[in-house]
Design a protein around this motif. Structure first.
Motif, PDB file in Angstrom:
ATOM      1  N   ASP A 265     -10.127  44.608   7.970  1.00 39.99           N
ATOM      2  CA  ASP A 265     -11.079  44.652   9.149  1.00 39.99           C
ATOM      3  C   ASP A 265     -11.693  43.842  10.286  1.00 39.99           C
TER       4      ASP A 265
ATOM      5  N   TRP B 209      -8.376  43.433  12.274  1.00 36.59           N
ATOM      6  CA  TRP B 209      -8.014  44.944  12.928  1.00 36.59           C
ATOM      7  C   TRP B 209      -8.709  45.216  14.546  1.00 36.59           C
ATOM      8  N   SER B 210      -9.836  44.829  13.892  1.00 33.98           N
ATOM      9  CA  SER B 210     -11.407  44.497  15.204  1.00 33.98           C
ATOM     10  C   SER B 210     -11.242  43.253  16.065  1.00 33.98           C
TER      11      SER B 210
ATOM     12  N   LYS C  92     -12.059  40.332  15.127  1.00 37.23           N
ATOM     13  CA  LYS C  92     -13.074  39.558  14.701  1.00 37.23           C
ATOM     14  C   LYS C  92     -12.085  37.495  14.141  1.00 37.23           C
TER      15      LYS C  92
ATOM     16  N   PHE D 122      -6.729  47.201  17.794  1.00 31.59           N
ATOM     17  CA  PHE D 122      -7.197  47.728  17.225  1.00 31.59           C
ATOM     18  C   PHE D 122      -6.910  47.877  19.344  1.00 31.59           C
TER      19      PHE D 122
ATOM     20  N   THR E  64      -2.003  47.837  11.273  1.00 30.38           N
ATOM     21  CA  THR E  64      -2.777  46.459  11.008  1.00 30.38           C
ATOM     22  C   THR E  64      -1.876  44.783  11.719  1.00 30.38           C
TER      23      THR E  64
ATOM     24  N   GLU F  92     -16.088  44.022  25.106  1.00 29.77           N
ATOM     25  CA  GLU F  92     -16.463  42.324  24.184  1.00 29.77           C
ATOM     26  C   GLU F  92     -17.738  41.677  23.751  1.00 29.77           C
TER      27      GLU F  92
ATOM     28  N   ALA G 239     -20.038  44.649  23.272  1.00 28.00           N
ATOM     29  CA  ALA G 239     -19.704  43.841  21.840  1.00 28.00           C
ATOM     30  C   ALA G 239     -20.766  43.041  20.885  1.00 28.00           C
TER      31      ALA G 239
ATOM     32  N   THR H  99     -22.588  45.300  17.553  1.00 28.37           N
ATOM     33  CA  THR H  99     -21.855  46.778  17.210  1.00 28.37           C
ATOM     34  C   THR H  99     -19.792  46.151  17.409  1.00 28.37           C
ATOM     35  N   THR H 100     -19.273  47.086  15.766  1.00 29.00           N
ATOM     36  CA  THR H 100     -17.933  46.760  15.461  1.00 29.00           C
ATOM     37  C   THR H 100     -17.113  47.718  16.442  1.00 29.00           C
ATOM     38  N   GLY H 101     -17.103  48.783  16.645  1.00 32.08           N
ATOM     39  CA  GLY H 101     -16.299  50.059  17.568  1.00 32.08           C
ATOM     40  C   GLY H 101     -16.100  50.041  18.645  1.00 32.08           C
TER      41      GLY H 101
ATOM     42  N   THR I 247     -20.272  51.053  20.418  1.00 32.80           N
ATOM     43  CA  THR I 247     -20.586  50.201  21.666  1.00 32.80           C
ATOM     44  C   THR I 247     -21.206  50.993  23.038  1.00 32.80           C
TER      45      THR I 247
END
Length: 600
Positions: free
Chosen positions: A177, A180-181, A183, A224, A463, A522, A525, A530-532, A536
């Motif tokens: 995750d 993918w995002s 982070k 992502f 990913t 970004e 976000a 927020t994450t998605g 957002t």
């Protein structure tokens, strides 16, 4: 430790002993497992305390001593055992592979919630021959001249070994995750890149948009963001395909067809580069990559025929090229549906079901060629039917469309003709259909039992595919064609430092609008927590709505957009506010009592 300072330097990664641990795990697994066992039996209390825990303690001690390749070694052994196709030993090898996955999950848990250490363990590409004796290395080089010292990271091994339980584990999902995002940022390594730019290597770190540059070209390789860009590129390709097929002319190449050709060529280059970087096995784990390969093949056939027909004045080539263009529609529409509904259970099941359907149809067609050959041989005496005509009658019987084969069965032979036709009809239309329905039902039921694991596995594949080492992926189609023609020769002329500078400059210029949108998204976000993308967008929209004047908010159109549940959060905010007021009053009251006591 600073986030920009790596946990392991490249020298420490290369010096980590990996080869002895790989073979130590293999010896222990073979020694302790000599009979087939189910997953439930392996995780039963008796084997957990007598087998799994001692092995976890043994290799966990190596892990605590600083060797972070233990999880990778377990998953590599799982791939080795799962590839055993021998009917006699495959059940035992399957059990050994299950045990390797269980031990990999247990040893990964020791890193707890430290996301940075988990990311290093799962994304580092270890040198598999590190720690091996010189004699072993010499024997390996004698067997294979092009010896690969790096075969991938732990997540790639989990994908190759189909370790769905490992990928589903909470520790692995945190890393997936995060990657993918965007982070958690890491740079993939590949020795098969077409446009390689390895001058500047950043360690695994957490991304902060406020500390990063405004035009951060590394964000183009975030899975992502890459998925959004690829979806947009495919939508553009889809529209150009419709325009090309509707407005094409047979005798010449017009503007819509030329634009589609150029854009589709850039799309094909991107898919070939992905296949080159990750290899065939990892690439075909993707849900729709089979459609992409079929598209590349059909498009190349179409483009060659059209160009040859136009420039050499061949009517047949021009007409056949347009026919091949029409065939691409069979790939474009399902591909668009699969990408749009990627997490749907039916889409997840269709991939496995289509594969099994094709395999069964090929086996049945090969077997029924015996009936075709027999009927064709019998028809030589009297009927003189061609093999194509007989095959078409058999296909009609297979799908239950026409009974022409039954009507003409006596023309092949008075006795054997009807017998062959009736036998073929029973096998193809009754037995084969029953077997096909049973197999596909079982496949759907198996995926439905753990649809979450299947979805997580597909996300892990996406990913890993999204994190690209090749700089060619930073250029969007069809600009990647220009980058290939311009930057690839420069990579052989310029020094690595100057090539890196020119490459970064070109990426930022070519992707300027996309990089600005990514930076804005970004930062929003990060500011809103927020994450998605949709989350957002909803938060930003709600804040914009809250900033409107009260008179506009009272309009019916805005009340309808807000919805009936827009005031739910306000209930708890008011309650929290009242509690804070009450607590502050209580503190003031307590303070006044204490002051009164001090006075008296």
């Amino acid at each position: 430790m600073s986030e920009t300072q790596p946990l392991l330097s490249p020298q420490e990664v290369d010096a980590t002993p990996v080869y002895p641990i790989i073979h130590s795990i293999r010896s222990d697994i073979i020694h302790f497992i000599d009979t087939p066992l189910s997953y439930d039996a392996l995780t039963a209390p008796d084997l957990t305390y007598t087998l799994i825990r001692p092995l976890v303690e043994k290799y966990g001690a190596m892990q605590r001593d600083g060797n972070m390749s233990v999880v990778f070694c377990f998953l590599l052994n799982r791939v080795y055992f799962s590839r055993d196709q021998n009917m006699a030993t495959s059940p035992v090898s399957r059990t050994r592979a299950e045990l390797c996955e269980i031990l990999a999950i247990r040893t990964l848990r020791e890193y707890g919630n430290n996301l940075l250490e988990l990311a290093v363990v799962l994304t580092t590409s270890w040198m598999v021959y590190s720690g091996a004796d010189e004699t072993v290395m010499q024997m390996a080089r004698e067997e294979r001249e092009d010896l690969e010292e790096r075969v991938g990271n732990a997540i790639e091994m989990a994908i190759l070994g189909r370790s769905k339980r490992f990928i589903k584990s909470s520790s692995c999902q945190k890393v997936i995750d995060g990657i993918w995002s965007g982070k958690c940022v890491y740079q993939a390594e590949s020795s098969h890149s077409i446009l390689s730019d390895t001058y500047k290597r950043n360690p695994i770190h957490f991304y902060d948009p406020h500390k990063a540059p405004l035009l951060d070209h590394y964000r183009l390789k975030v899975p992502f963001i890459r998925s959004v860009l690829e979806y947009t590129n495919f939508l553009i390709l889809f529209v150009l395909f419709i325009l090309a097929i509707e407005w094409n002319t047979r005798d010449e190449l017009n503007a819509p067809e030329v634009i589609f050709m150029v854009y589709a060529l850039g799309f094909c280059l991107e898919k070939v580069a992905a296949m080159q970087e990750h290899g065939i096995q990892v690439y075909f784990k993707g849900t729709w990559n089979g459609f992409d390969l079929a598209f590349v093949t059909t498009f190349m056939l179409y483009a060659i025929l059209r160009l040859y027909g136009v420039f050499h004045h061949s009517l047949w080539a021009r007409s056949t090229g347009i026919d091949c263009l029409a065939l691409i529609a069979c790939l474009m529409f399902p591909r668009l549906a699969f990408v749009t509904l990627r997490n749907n259970l039916m889409v997840l099941s269709l991939r496995a079901m289509i594969t099994q359907f094709v395999v069964l149809m090929l086996i049945a067609a090969f077997c029924f060629c015996g009936f075709l050959y027999a009927l064709w041989t019998l028809s030589r005496n009297e009927a003189q039917y061609s093999a194509g005509t007989i095959a078409w009658w058999m296909l009609d019987l297979w799908f239950g469309l026409d009974a022409s084969g039954f009507e003409r069965s006596t023309q092949f032979h008075q006795v054997f003709g009807p017998v062959l036709m009736v036998t073929y009809a029973m096998l193809s239309n009754t037995l084969l259909l029953t077997v096909l329905v049973s197999i596909l039902s079982n496949t759907f039921a198996t995926i439905n039992e753990d649809a979450a694991a299947e979805a997580m596995f597909r996300k892990a594949v996406s990913t890993i595919e999204g994190v690209k080492a090749d700089s060619l992926f930073s250029y969007q189609p069809p600009i990647n064609l220009v980058a290939l023609c311009f930057m690839l020769p420069l990579s052989y002329i310029l020094t690595p430092r100057w090539f890196h500078k020119v490459n970064v400059f070109m990426i930022r210029i070519m992707n300027l609008p996309a990089l600005l949108v990514i930076a804005l998204y970004e930062r929003q976000a990060k500011h809103n927590g927020t994450t998605g993308f949709y989350e957002t967008l909803i938060v930003v929209t709600e804040r914009a709505y809250d900033s409107l004047p009260r008179q506009l908010k009272r309009l019916s159109i805005f009340e309808g957009l807000a919805g009936s549940d827009s005031d739910i959060d306000a209930i708890f905010e008011i309650d929290s506010h009242s509690l804070s007021i009450t607590s502050s009053k209580g503190e003031m009251g307590t303070l006044s009592i204490r002051q009164t006591r001090q006075i008296y």
